[in-house]
Structures are given as structure tokens and as C-alpha cells.
Motif scaffolding. Structure first.
Motif, PDB file in Angstrom:
ATOM      1  N   ALA A  75       0.690  -1.563   0.104  1.00 12.14           N
ATOM      2  CA  ALA A  75      -0.331   0.045   0.298  1.00 12.14           C
ATOM      3  C   ALA A  75       0.790   1.543  -0.206  1.00 12.14           C
ATOM      4  O   ALA A  75       0.107   2.502  -0.713  1.00 12.14           O
ATOM      5  CB  ALA A  75      -1.063  -0.144   1.281  1.00 12.14           C
ATOM      6  N   ASN A  76       1.956   0.955   0.369  1.00 21.53           N
ATOM      7  CA  ASN A  76       3.193   3.067   0.702  1.00 21.53           C
ATOM      8  C   ASN A  76       4.233   2.124  -0.434  1.00 21.53           C
ATOM      9  O   ASN A  76       5.011   3.706  -0.476  1.00 21.53           O
ATOM     10  CB  ASN A  76       2.504   2.804   2.050  1.00 21.53           C
ATOM     11  N   VAL A  77       4.187   2.140  -1.064  1.00 21.18           N
ATOM     12  CA  VAL A  77       4.891   0.980  -2.512  1.00 21.18           C
ATOM     13  C   VAL A  77       4.984   2.270  -3.839  1.00 21.18           C
ATOM     14  O   VAL A  77       3.368   2.081  -3.830  1.00 21.18           O
ATOM     15  CB  VAL A  77       5.199   0.118  -2.668  1.00 21.18           C
ATOM     16  N   ASP A  78       5.394   2.845  -4.101  1.00 16.32           N
ATOM     17  CA  ASP A  78       5.143   3.440  -5.546  1.00 16.32           C
ATOM     18  C   ASP A  78       5.151   2.954  -6.397  1.00 16.32           C
ATOM     19  O   ASP A  78       5.319   1.948  -7.118  1.00 16.32           O
ATOM     20  CB  ASP A  78       6.553   4.575  -5.699  1.00 16.32           C
ATOM     21  N   TYR A  79       3.625   2.326  -6.965  1.00 16.53           N
ATOM     22  CA  TYR A  79       3.337   2.076  -8.315  1.00 16.53           C
ATOM     23  C   TYR A  79       4.290   1.364  -8.751  1.00 16.53           C
ATOM     24  O   TYR A  79       4.310   0.702 -10.087  1.00 16.53           O
ATOM     25  CB  TYR A  79       1.777   2.575  -8.629  1.00 16.53           C
ATOM     26  N   HIS A  80       5.349   2.985  -9.649  1.00 15.97           N
ATOM     27  CA  HIS A  80       6.380   2.576 -11.492  1.00 15.97           C
ATOM     28  C   HIS A  80       7.502   1.962  -9.386  1.00 15.97           C
ATOM     29  O   HIS A  80       8.203   1.666 -11.242  1.00 15.97           O
ATOM     30  CB  HIS A  80       6.385   3.782 -11.442  1.00 15.97           C
ATOM     31  N   ALA A  81       6.964   1.614  -8.684  1.00 13.42           N
ATOM     32  CA  ALA A  81       8.705   1.227  -8.405  1.00 13.42           C
ATOM     33  C   ALA A  81       8.920  -0.204  -9.380  1.00 13.42           C
ATOM     34  O   ALA A  81       8.446  -1.200  -8.898  1.00 13.42           O
ATOM     35  CB  ALA A  81       8.706   0.478  -6.477  1.00 13.42           C
ATOM     36  N   THR A  82      10.231  -0.791  -9.268  1.00 15.34           N
ATOM     37  CA  THR A  82      10.756  -1.769  -9.583  1.00 15.34           C
ATOM     38  C   THR A  82       9.858  -3.123  -9.254  1.00 15.34           C
ATOM     39  O   THR A  82       9.595  -3.932  -9.806  1.00 15.34           O
ATOM     40  CB  THR A  82      12.262  -1.576 -10.212  1.00 15.34           C
ATOM     41  N   SER A  83      10.317  -2.295  -7.659  1.00 14.87           N
ATOM     42  CA  SER A  83       9.994  -4.238  -6.827  1.00 14.87           C
ATOM     43  C   SER A  83       8.582  -4.905  -7.139  1.00 14.87           C
ATOM     44  O   SER A  83       7.816  -6.057  -7.222  1.00 14.87           O
ATOM     45  CB  SER A  83       9.807  -3.735  -5.251  1.00 14.87           C
ATOM     46  N   ASN A  84       7.487  -3.994  -7.682  1.00 14.72           N
ATOM     47  CA  ASN A  84       6.457  -3.855  -8.094  1.00 14.72           C
ATOM     48  C   ASN A  84       6.044  -5.048  -9.415  1.00 14.72           C
ATOM     49  O   ASN A  84       5.299  -6.133  -9.928  1.00 14.72           O
ATOM     50  CB  ASN A  84       5.191  -2.904  -8.390  1.00 14.72           C
ATOM     51  N   LYS A  85       7.029  -4.715 -10.103  1.00 15.31           N
ATOM     52  CA  LYS A  85       7.223  -5.302 -11.807  1.00 15.31           C
ATOM     53  C   LYS A  85       7.553  -7.298 -12.030  1.00 15.31           C
ATOM     54  O   LYS A  85       8.541  -7.173 -12.962  1.00 15.31           O
ATOM     55  CB  LYS A  85       7.560  -4.824 -12.900  1.00 15.31           C
ATOM     56  N   LYS A  86       8.943  -7.719 -10.682  1.00 18.12           N
ATOM     57  CA  LYS A  86       9.534  -8.585 -10.565  1.00 18.12           C
ATOM     58  C   LYS A  86       8.580  -9.720 -10.478  1.00 18.12           C
ATOM     59  O   LYS A  86       7.613 -10.139  -9.638  1.00 18.12           O
ATOM     60  CB  LYS A  86      10.265  -8.403  -9.633  1.00 18.12           C
ATOM     61  N   CYS A 143       2.506 -13.908 -15.091  1.00 22.27           N
ATOM     62  CA  CYS A 143       2.926 -13.130 -14.208  1.00 22.27           C
ATOM     63  C   CYS A 143       1.539 -13.425 -13.125  1.00 22.27           C
ATOM     64  O   CYS A 143       0.301 -13.305 -13.496  1.00 22.27           O
ATOM     65  CB  CYS A 143       2.954 -11.759 -13.720  1.00 22.27           C
ATOM     66  N   SER A 144       1.317 -13.494 -11.318  1.00 21.60           N
ATOM     67  CA  SER A 144       0.925 -13.478 -11.191  1.00 21.60           C
ATOM     68  C   SER A 144       0.542 -13.462  -9.706  1.00 21.60           C
ATOM     69  O   SER A 144       1.974 -12.962  -9.260  1.00 21.60           O
ATOM     70  CB  SER A 144      -0.046 -15.066 -10.464  1.00 21.60           C
ATOM     71  N   ILE A 145      -0.030 -13.074  -8.374  1.00 23.25           N
ATOM     72  CA  ILE A 145       0.234 -12.990  -7.279  1.00 23.25           C
ATOM     73  C   ILE A 145       1.129 -13.792  -6.476  1.00 23.25           C
ATOM     74  O   ILE A 145       2.231 -13.683  -6.132  1.00 23.25           O
ATOM     75  CB  ILE A 145      -0.895 -12.482  -6.016  1.00 23.25           C
ATOM     76  N   GLY A 146       0.632 -15.079  -6.644  1.00 24.74           N
ATOM     77  CA  GLY A 146       1.849 -16.481  -6.500  1.00 24.74           C
ATOM     78  C   GLY A 146       3.151 -16.150  -7.196  1.00 24.74           C
ATOM     79  O   GLY A 146       4.269 -17.197  -6.391  1.00 24.74           O
ATOM     80  N   THR A 147       3.612 -15.884  -8.310  1.00 27.61           N
ATOM     81  CA  THR A 147       4.517 -15.616  -8.589  1.00 27.61           C
ATOM     82  C   THR A 147       5.915 -14.426  -8.722  1.00 27.61           C
ATOM     83  O   THR A 147       6.356 -14.288  -9.159  1.00 27.61           O
ATOM     84  CB  THR A 147       4.619 -16.304 -10.426  1.00 27.61           C
ATOM     85  N   HIS A 148       4.503 -13.447  -7.566  1.00 28.59           N
ATOM     86  CA  HIS A 148       5.504 -11.846  -7.623  1.00 28.59           C
ATOM     87  C   HIS A 148       7.341 -12.347  -6.430  1.00 28.59           C
ATOM     88  O   HIS A 148       6.909 -12.926  -5.886  1.00 28.59           O
ATOM     89  CB  HIS A 148       4.633 -11.250  -7.096  1.00 28.59           C
ATOM     90  N   CYS A 149       8.399 -11.772  -6.635  1.00 26.25           N
ATOM     91  CA  CYS A 149       9.356 -12.243  -6.591  1.00 26.25           C
ATOM     92  C   CYS A 149       9.795 -10.758  -6.452  1.00 26.25           C
ATOM     93  O   CYS A 149      10.698 -10.706  -6.905  1.00 26.25           O
ATOM     94  CB  CYS A 149      10.355 -13.055  -7.089  1.00 26.25           C
ATOM     95  N   SER A 150       9.479  -9.713  -5.480  1.00 22.48           N
ATOM     96  CA  SER A 150       9.743  -8.194  -4.905  1.00 22.48           C
ATOM     97  C   SER A 150      10.845  -8.658  -4.338  1.00 22.48           C
ATOM     98  O   SER A 150      11.904  -7.382  -4.797  1.00 22.48           O
ATOM     99  CB  SER A 150       8.836  -7.438  -3.993  1.00 22.48           C
ATOM    100  N   ASN A 151      11.429  -9.271  -3.095  1.00 27.92           N
ATOM    101  CA  ASN A 151      13.219  -9.563  -3.114  1.00 27.92           C
ATOM    102  C   ASN A 151      13.664 -10.648  -3.571  1.00 27.92           C
ATOM    103  O   ASN A 151      14.840 -10.226  -3.659  1.00 27.92           O
ATOM    104  CB  ASN A 151      12.697 -10.702  -1.340  1.00 27.92           C
TER     105      ASN A 151
END
Length: 172
Positions: free
Chosen positions: A28-39, A52-60
Motif C-alpha cells: 500500500a505504501n510502495v510507489d506504483y512504478h517501483a521496480t519491485s512491483n514488476k518482478k 505473472c500472478s500474485i503467486g509468482t511475484h518476487c519483490s525480494n
């Protein structure tokens, strides 16, 4: 996701919607355009973007197994969370822990035969029964401006129901 004949309990908060809420609280507090949102994870870049899905997201930057790698894609996790939790997902999970608790309680699963599953918003009972657009708990707080929550409509809310693992028959 909960499966039949397991200790998983949707009523206790197990299942995907609750996982999405926890993830949403972090996002909620991460900028929409942050690279971590796209990994997202995949065996190669193209697969990560296509699957891509919620289950395959890898922000870390880590994926659950060695065969998959974390790639930057054109997908955005915030769009996927919005599709699951609704347009106002960020505002429903930000703020105090009490606000998050309220957001969680608003997503509590109903039993399959709960009469509240037929509550829908509308300008009138007939309008709500015809449109079947917005499900509501009963107090009308979930309804768009100018609409009320009507009980016993011809609609049925089933977005949170999970199919059983195997069919069962009704005794005759």
C-alpha cells in the motif's frame, strides 16, 4: 486456497484472499512504478511476463525453487492485487492495525448457505435483483452512493467459495 478434507479453514482466515490482504498491506505504501512491483518468477523472461500472478511475484529477488529466476516484467503486482481485492484495495489496508483488522473482517468468508450471500446494492430491491453488481453485508456501507443494501435478492455472492476436491453425493 483451501482443499477438502484438510485442516485449512476459510472461516479462520486461511486461503488466498487473506494472503492477498497481507501482501496488500505491504504494498500500500510502495510507489506504483517501483521496480519491485514488476518482478515475477519464471524459467525465462518471457515466461515470467506471460505467467505473472500474485503467486509468482518476487519483490525480494528470490523465487521458491532453483529452476525459476526473478525477472522485471511489464506486469505490476498492484494491478493483480486490485483485481482480487477491488479498486480501493490500498485505502482498505492502510492506516492503523485496527484498520487492517477491519479490512480483514470485512473479507471474512460466509458459510455457503448464509442468507447474506443474497444481499446486493441497488436503487430498489428490483434494481438490486436485476443488476447483481455490488454485494453488501447489510448495513449499506459497501454500496455506491445513492444505493442501499437489499436482502433476499435473486442474486448470489459466490466469489469467495472454493470448489471441493471431489464431488459428493446427497443421500437419497
Amino acid at each position: 486456497v483451501c482443499y477438502g478434507d484438510t485442516t485449512c479453514s476459510i472461516a479462520a482466515g486461511d486461503g488466498s484472499v487473506f494472503a492477498y490482504l497481507a501482501l496488500a498491506a505491504d504494498l500500500a505504501n510502495v510507489d506504483y512504478h517501483a521496480t519491485s512491483n514488476k518482478k515475477f518468477c519464471g524459467t525465462w523472461h518471457g515466461e515470467a511476463g506471460e505467467m505473472c500472478s500474485i503467486g509468482t511475484h518476487c519483490s525480494n529477488g528470490r523465487c521458491p525453487d532453483w529452476r525459476h529466476h526473478c525477472f522485471e516484467t511489464t506486469c505490476n503486482i498492484q494491478d493483480l492485487v486490485k483485481a482480487e481485492l477491488g479498486e480501493d484495495w490500498a485505502s482498505s489496508v492502510t492506516g492503523s492495525s485496527n484498520d487492517i483488522s477491519n479490512a480483514l473482517s470485512s473479507k471474512v468468508k460466509l458459510s455457503a448457505n448464509d442468507s447474506k450471500r443474497q444481499n446486493f446494492c441497488g436503487l430498489s430491491w428490483a434494481h438490486a435483483s436485476k443488476e447483481c453488481t455490488t454485494w453488501c453485508r447489510a448495513d449499506g456501507d459497501d454500496c455506491p452512493e445513492g444505493q442501499k443494501c437489499f436482502a433476499s435478492t435473486s442474486c448470489f455472492y459466490d466469489a469467495d467459495l472454493q470448489p471441493s476436491v471431489s464431488p459428493f453425493s446427497t443421500p437419497q
